[in-house]
Design an enzyme around this catalytic site. Structure first.
Site, PDB file in Angstrom:
ATOM      1  N   HIS A   1      29.652  43.440  65.668  1.00 17.10           N
ATOM      2  CA  HIS A   1      28.096  42.792  65.466  1.00 17.10           C
ATOM      3  C   HIS A   1      27.034  43.698  64.737  1.00 17.10           C
ATOM      4  CE1 HIS A   1      29.703  40.126  68.592  1.00 17.10           C
ATOM      5  NE2 HIS A   1      30.175  40.947  69.279  1.00 17.10           N
TER       6      HIS A   1
ATOM      7  N   ASN B   1      53.524  22.327  24.632  1.00 18.94           N
ATOM      8  CA  ASN B   1      53.547  22.103  26.078  1.00 18.94           C
ATOM      9  C   ASN B   1      54.462  23.125  26.794  1.00 18.94           C
ATOM     10  OD1 ASN B   1      51.978  20.048  25.247  1.00 18.94           O
ATOM     11  ND2 ASN B   1      53.149  18.459  26.136  1.00 18.94           N
TER      12      ASN B   1
ATOM     13  N   SER C   1      15.595  52.900  39.544  1.00 27.71           N
ATOM     14  CA  SER C   1      14.229  51.882  39.415  1.00 27.71           C
ATOM     15  C   SER C   1      13.697  52.054  38.281  1.00 27.71           C
ATOM     16  CB  SER C   1      13.762  51.520  40.757  1.00 27.71           C
ATOM     17  OG  SER C   1      12.218  50.979  40.403  1.00 27.71           O
TER      18      SER C   1
ATOM     19  N   TYR D   1      51.978  17.169  30.968  1.00 29.22           N
ATOM     20  CA  TYR D   1      51.047  17.706  30.107  1.00 29.22           C
ATOM     21  C   TYR D   1      49.733  16.899  30.113  1.00 29.22           C
ATOM     22  CZ  TYR D   1      48.075  20.459  27.047  1.00 29.22           C
ATOM     23  OH  TYR D   1      47.001  21.532  26.606  1.00 29.22           O
TER      24      TYR D   1
ATOM     25  N   GLU E   1      26.937  46.344  44.440  1.00 29.59           N
ATOM     26  CA  GLU E   1      26.261  45.120  44.587  1.00 29.59           C
ATOM     27  C   GLU E   1      26.809  44.028  43.691  1.00 29.59           C
ATOM     28  OE1 GLU E   1      21.945  45.555  44.293  1.00 29.59           O
ATOM     29  OE2 GLU E   1      22.084  47.226  46.052  1.00 29.59           O
TER      30      GLU E   1
ATOM     31  N   LYS F   1      14.130  56.172  43.590  1.00 31.95           N
ATOM     32  CA  LYS F   1      15.156  55.106  43.760  1.00 31.95           C
ATOM     33  C   LYS F   1      16.551  55.492  43.396  1.00 31.95           C
ATOM     34  CE  LYS F   1      14.678  50.908  45.327  1.00 31.95           C
ATOM     35  NZ  LYS F   1      15.228  50.453  46.613  1.00 31.95           N
TER      36      LYS F   1
ATOM     37  N   LYS G   1      42.822  28.586  31.176  1.00 31.29           N
ATOM     38  CA  LYS G   1      43.175  29.977  30.395  1.00 31.29           C
ATOM     39  C   LYS G   1      41.743  30.639  30.755  1.00 31.29           C
ATOM     40  CE  LYS G   1      45.353  28.409  26.968  1.00 31.29           C
ATOM     41  NZ  LYS G   1      46.199  27.505  27.601  1.00 31.29           N
TER      42      LYS G   1
HETATM   43  N1  ARG Z   1      45.922  24.395  23.585  1.00 30.14           N
HETATM   44  C1  ARG Z   1      46.911  23.984  24.459  1.00 30.14           C
HETATM   45  C2  ARG Z   1      46.737  24.493  25.892  1.00 30.14           C
HETATM   46  O1  ARG Z   1      46.208  25.686  25.819  1.00 30.14           O
HETATM   47  C3  ARG Z   1      48.180  23.909  24.090  1.00 30.14           C
HETATM   48  C4  ARG Z   1      49.344  22.804  24.307  1.00 30.14           C
HETATM   49  C5  ARG Z   1      48.628  21.466  23.416  1.00 30.14           C
HETATM   50  N2  ARG Z   1      49.080  20.305  23.482  1.00 30.14           N
HETATM   51  C6  ARG Z   1      48.883  19.295  23.261  1.00 30.14           C
HETATM   52  N3  ARG Z   1      49.876  18.403  23.326  1.00 30.14           N
HETATM   53  N4  ARG Z   1      48.006  19.229  22.651  1.00 30.14           N
HETATM   54  O2  ARG Z   1      46.944  23.707  26.910  1.00 30.14           O
END
Ligand code: ARG
Length: 453
Positions: free
Chosen positions: A153, A107, A274, A314, A287, A280, A322
């Site tokens: 505008h 954690n 295109s 946690y 875009e 084009k 991530k």
């Molecule tokens: N893979 C977990 C994450 O990205 C890491 C921590 C996991 N901790 C746990 N107690 N399962 O958050």
């Protein structure tokens, strides 16, 4: 290998393994950097022997080499990058590997990895933004005297210089740069030493780890440190704003390169064609950048929503941070880089922009200001010039093509020199800080450049 198998009698279901595995493989270098600092400190503080610490460090170096060589089989049963690296380390140095996790939990380990990742991304973005701002500064100084219509505008409003218009983006991206710098300050706090949630019973030298990893501060609450993802929200939020700015710029490039505007020619290398219409040339880069703003907004919503119902500390939901952080970097960073290159190669049609700037009675305000300078209240002057615009429109001519006696009839204070009001005079008059006068734009380029590191 499971790092937690002791109290389980049944194996984990294969679907569970797949479902819980983290998408964090690409982050091995951050995890290893954190582990090396931790291992060095454990040895230094006498929590493990110096010999074991050194074995772990050598082992982690070999693990890095193996991963870089692609000599690793990634398996879902190892759950995440932290466990994977521990498994690889055990393959390198045997049971000593088991000492690395002393005084550490995944954690606080993942909180550390995240902060290293976000700090790295902030640094990349800050450099890319500064380079982009540098391009705006060069373009603006080239176009200090280039005239274009300014819009409100999307209607012709007043003449401006292209340099001034470009510097508006320079200012936006400077604010963005500052937001990432500011975000970096709160990112740069060491969470390691928080343990799973309650802190650590070992005499960890947190300061030593912080110094090795370049952290400016130590977290002060272990519950907060293991469950805080504010810095990720701040990063994605700053990215959302930046991509929004890029999207507005993209929209202008798309408009300006259209046949109707024809203010700018897109470089061939940043346009696409295109498959059916041979003539084009499309502004697809712009875009897509405009379109991808939606992706970053989505990541911001995803992160905020993930966090909103979580009790301390946690929870596994946090693993979802991530993909959002990574996806944000994957959209923003290439966008900043391609825009930097594309902008350098835009070819502006100065003549076309100047001709366009004269259309739509863009000097009407200056004619009103002429009267104001002679003591007429602005509202009255506005009314008088409105009448002249109407006449010019009926005669299908420009304001300064109206005969002087028309002006005299409209207001006694008009003199012949009113016909000398021109785009150049209008620009030159807006000569105070923040204005479009060429002298101001020249100054503004310097002010902006001075903000860069
Ligand atoms: N893979 C977990 C994450 O990205 C890491 C921590 C996991 N901790 C746990 N107690 N399962 O958050």
């Amino acid at each position: 290998m499971r790092t937690w198998g002791g109290r389980f009698s049944d194996n984990t279901d294969a679907l569970t393994l797949q479902y819980t595995a983290g998408a964090d493989r690409s982050l091995y270098a951050f995890d290893i950097a954190g582990s090396m600092a931790h291992a060095r400190m454990l040895g230094h503080a006498g929590i493990i022997s110096v010999e074991d610490s050194e074995k772990i460090l050598t082992g982690l170096n070999s693990v890095t080499e193996r991963i870089q060589k692609g000599d690793v089989e990634w398996r879902p049963e190892y759950e995440d990058i932290h466990t994977h690296i521990e498994v690889l380390l055990r393959e390198e140095i045997g049971e000593v590997a088991g000492r690395l996790h002393t005084g550490r939990s995944r954690n606080d380990q993942v909180a550390l990895l995240n902060r290293l990742l976000v700090r790295h991304l902030c640094d990349e973005v800050i450099v890319d933004l500064e380079e982009l701002i540098g391009v705006f500064c060069s373009l603006a100084s080239e176009h200090v005297n280039t005239v274009m219509p300014g819009y409100t505008h999307l209607q012709h409003a007043q003449p401006i210089t292209l340099g001034h218009h470009l510097l508006a983006y320079g200012e936006m991206f400077l604010r963005d740069r500052d937001r990432f710098l500011d975000c970096r300050v709160r990112v740069n706090v060491l969470p390691l030493g928080s343990g799973a949630l309650a802190g650590s019973p070992y005499p960890l030298n947190r300061q030593m780890v912080a110094e090795e990893l370049g952290f400016e501060a130590l977290s002060r609450n272990s519950l907060d440190a293991t469950s805080d993802r504010d810095y990720a929200v701040e990063f994605v939020s700053a990215a959302a704003l930046t991509q929004m700015h890029i999207s507005r710029l993209a929209e202008e490039i798309i408009l300006w390169s259209s046949t109707e505007f024809s203010f700018v020619r897109l470089p061939d290398s940043f346009a696409t064609g295109s498959s059916m219409m041979p003539q084009k040339k499309n502004a697809d880069v712009a875009e897509l950048a405009r379109g991808r703003a939606g992706r970053i907004y989505g990541e911001l919503m995803a992160l905020l929503t993930t966090l909103k119902g979580l009790p301390l500390a946690y929870n596994r939901d946090l693993q979802e941070d991530k993909p959002s952080i990574l996806a944000t970097g994957e959209v923003l960073i290439p966008t900043l880089r391609i825009f930097r290159e594309m902008l350098k190669q835009l070819e502006f049609d100065n003549e076309r922009m100047r001709d366009s700037a004269a259309l739509g009675f863009t000097l009407a305000t200056d004619v009103a200001d002429y009267l104001v300078k002679k003591g007429v209240p602005f509202r009255e002057a506005h009314q008088v010039v409105g009448g002249l615009v109407l006449l010019a429109e009926q005669k299908n001519c420009d304001l300064n093509e109206l005969p002087f006696n028309t002006y005299q009839q409209a207001h006694v204070l008009f003199e012949e020199d009113v016909l000398e009001i021109s785009i150049e005079s209008a620009l030159a008059e807006r000569d105070l800080l923040g204005g479009t006068a060429p002298s101001q734009v020249r100054e503004a380029v310097e002010l902006l450049r001075n903000q860069l590191t």
